[in-house]
Design a protein around this motif. Sequence first.
Motif, PDB file in Angstrom:
ATOM      1  N   ASP A 153     -12.563 -34.647 -59.042  1.00  0.00           N
ATOM      2  CA  ASP A 153     -11.299 -35.374 -58.900  1.00  0.00           C
ATOM      3  C   ASP A 153     -10.373 -34.680 -57.909  1.00  0.00           C
ATOM      4  N   ALA A 154     -10.331 -33.362 -57.973  1.00  0.00           N
ATOM      5  CA  ALA A 154      -9.402 -32.608 -57.140  1.00  0.00           C
ATOM      6  C   ALA A 154      -9.751 -32.745 -55.651  1.00  0.00           C
ATOM      7  N   PHE A 155     -11.046 -32.840 -55.341  1.00  0.00           N
ATOM      8  CA  PHE A 155     -11.427 -32.857 -53.924  1.00  0.00           C
ATOM      9  C   PHE A 155     -11.760 -34.236 -53.399  1.00  0.00           C
ATOM     10  N   ILE A 156     -12.426 -35.053 -54.203  1.00  0.00           N
ATOM     11  CA  ILE A 156     -12.949 -36.306 -53.649  1.00  0.00           C
ATOM     12  C   ILE A 156     -11.971 -37.453 -53.844  1.00  0.00           C
ATOM     13  N   HIS A 157     -11.133 -37.369 -54.858  1.00  0.00           N
ATOM     14  CA  HIS A 157     -10.193 -38.485 -55.046  1.00  0.00           C
ATOM     15  C   HIS A 157      -8.761 -38.005 -54.993  1.00  0.00           C
ATOM     16  N   VAL A 181     -19.717 -27.412 -52.467  1.00  0.00           N
ATOM     17  CA  VAL A 181     -20.426 -27.153 -51.218  1.00  0.00           C
ATOM     18  C   VAL A 181     -19.820 -28.007 -50.120  1.00  0.00           C
ATOM     19  N   GLY A 182     -19.620 -27.423 -48.948  1.00  0.00           N
ATOM     20  CA  GLY A 182     -19.161 -28.216 -47.806  1.00  0.00           C
ATOM     21  C   GLY A 182     -18.905 -27.325 -46.607  1.00  0.00           C
ATOM     22  N   ALA A 183     -19.445 -27.731 -45.448  1.00  0.00           N
ATOM     23  CA  ALA A 183     -19.233 -26.934 -44.244  1.00  0.00           C
ATOM     24  C   ALA A 183     -17.751 -26.939 -43.874  1.00  0.00           C
ATOM     25  N   GLY A 184     -17.014 -27.971 -44.306  1.00  0.00           N
ATOM     26  CA  GLY A 184     -15.600 -28.089 -43.971  1.00  0.00           C
ATOM     27  C   GLY A 184     -14.749 -26.939 -44.493  1.00  0.00           C
ATOM     28  N   HIS A 222     -10.933 -24.265 -43.396  1.00  0.00           N
ATOM     29  CA  HIS A 222      -9.743 -24.625 -44.164  1.00  0.00           C
ATOM     30  C   HIS A 222      -9.419 -23.563 -45.205  1.00  0.00           C
ATOM     31  N   SER A 223      -8.148 -23.274 -45.323  1.00  0.00           N
ATOM     32  CA  SER A 223      -7.770 -22.338 -46.383  1.00  0.00           C
ATOM     33  C   SER A 223      -7.425 -23.151 -47.629  1.00  0.00           C
ATOM     34  N   GLY A 224      -7.355 -22.472 -48.739  1.00  0.00           N
ATOM     35  CA  GLY A 224      -6.877 -23.135 -49.953  1.00  0.00           C
ATOM     36  C   GLY A 224      -7.939 -23.871 -50.748  1.00  0.00           C
ATOM     37  N   VAL A 225      -9.201 -23.843 -50.265  1.00  0.00           N
ATOM     38  CA  VAL A 225     -10.242 -24.569 -50.999  1.00  0.00           C
ATOM     39  C   VAL A 225     -10.497 -23.915 -52.356  1.00  0.00           C
ATOM     40  N   GLU A 285     -16.782 -35.782 -40.713  1.00  0.00           N
ATOM     41  CA  GLU A 285     -16.302 -36.890 -41.541  1.00  0.00           C
ATOM     42  C   GLU A 285     -14.967 -36.586 -42.192  1.00  0.00           C
ATOM     43  N   GLY A 286     -14.454 -35.396 -41.904  1.00  0.00           N
ATOM     44  CA  GLY A 286     -13.191 -35.011 -42.501  1.00  0.00           C
ATOM     45  C   GLY A 286     -13.292 -34.724 -43.984  1.00  0.00           C
ATOM     46  N   MET A 287     -14.505 -34.552 -44.465  1.00  0.00           N
ATOM     47  CA  MET A 287     -14.641 -34.214 -45.888  1.00  0.00           C
ATOM     48  C   MET A 287     -14.666 -32.698 -46.040  1.00  0.00           C
ATOM     49  N   LEU A 288     -13.727 -32.199 -46.819  1.00  0.00           N
ATOM     50  CA  LEU A 288     -13.652 -30.760 -47.016  1.00  0.00           C
ATOM     51  C   LEU A 288     -14.872 -30.269 -47.786  1.00  0.00           C
ATOM     52  N   ILE A 289     -15.212 -30.982 -48.836  1.00  0.00           N
ATOM     53  CA  ILE A 289     -16.428 -30.617 -49.554  1.00  0.00           C
ATOM     54  C   ILE A 289     -17.330 -31.843 -49.690  1.00  0.00           C
TER      55      ILE A 289
END
Length: 401
Positions: A397-401, A344-347, A351-354, A247-251
């Motif tokens: 906010d930082a990840f989802i929006h 939490v997220g398999a993405g 990815h670096s920088g999470v 789904e392209g969701m990092l977390i």
Amino acid sequence: MGLIVQKFGGTSVKDRSRIFNVARIVANTRNAGNDVVVVVSAQGDTTDDLIAKAAEISSNPSDREMDMLLSTGEQISIALLTMALQELGVSAISLTGWQAGFATDRAYTKARIRRINTERLESELARNRVVVVAGFQGLNRNDDITTLGRGGSDTSAVALAAALHADRCQIFTDVEGVYTADPRKIPKATKLKEITFDEMLELASLGAQVLNNRSVELAKKYGVELEVLSSLNPMPGTIVKEETKVEGMLIKGVAKDENVAVISILEVPDVPGMSFKVFSLLAQRNINVDIILQSSGRGNNKDLTFTVPLSDAQTAVSVLEENKNRFGGGEVKLATNFAKVSIVGAGMQSHSGVASTMFEALSNQGINIHMISTSEIKISVIIDKQDADRAVAAIHDAFIH
Ligand code: ADP
Ligand code: ASP
Ligand code: MG
């Protein structure tokens, strides 16, 4: 058509009108031609109220008697729901955990299901009855009542779905599915269409109480696909399964857990075997240690700092105090003003920088991080409890929006 297990939590059966609401959902499922096994929790705050009642009598009640007491909550629900089903003209019968064949280990208040003898259940289904089973409870080898730990009705439902090879396991609750954060705290949280067992297991273990973590463990082990959905608002919920579409969701979510205590043992000799001595003492008491930090030594000593569930903290400290001469005799300190906030997220595997995005969000809020732990699909930080809600909002906010 098939066999469907439907679980309803405490808020879904809290009063007369909610019970009839649940009875209608079950009746519709039945009338569509399905066999239905229902699992219910105690009504509303009943379990908390029973715990408070015990506290009026004893500051240290025995675990066996706590289970005797707490199991009564679910028993009320099964009888009332079955009466409601009968009122609607549905043939139904209630069964306690032990009547439904739940055999557990001996661990009162946090028992694990060993097996389910489904004979009685199957004979009731064969008589075309809806079977309403009390969640959260079973019987141990001494024929004593045990309970499965808070939120344990989810586990009862998944275990039944596995044992009966059900076609579906639906967990009805008071929100519309699994969200990117607790929707009651973070209004901007969004509902997930799907989430993997591994991601859900981390979220549940890290404080997202929407599913009990053992229920997810069982679902993964036996390949029971779950649907989490609302009992009040009929619409598709969240599917929990082995693999999901990218789904392209990092977390997938942010979780908060205030059930953490931080224990430090100072001046532990820096020689082989010390960690083993400390942590085997805790393991013998079934205490789960989570994040462990070992300071670089001062002279020939080091400090060991680790987290345990708040509910086990006093036991942990007592056992360490009693045995401290075995690991240097240094001071044992307990701190309870912390919380764990996690993403939490398999993405994040690819990815670096999470981590840096998470830490930046905390830094922008001036929130200090005391401990960090990571795995392939999660990052957790221990911070001051008073900062926890602000931290969840900022990270979300930082990840989802
Ligand atoms: P039940 O009584 O149905 O078992 P619970 O109270 O155990 O319900 O779990 C549902 C609650 O979980 C919701 O009301 C919500 O506040 C909370 N919750 C925490 N994290 C999440 C999340 N990520 N998604 C959905 N709900 C969550
Ligand atoms: N009634 C129990 C509890 O409150 C079990 C459950 O709701 O799942 O924890
Ligand atoms: Mg629950």
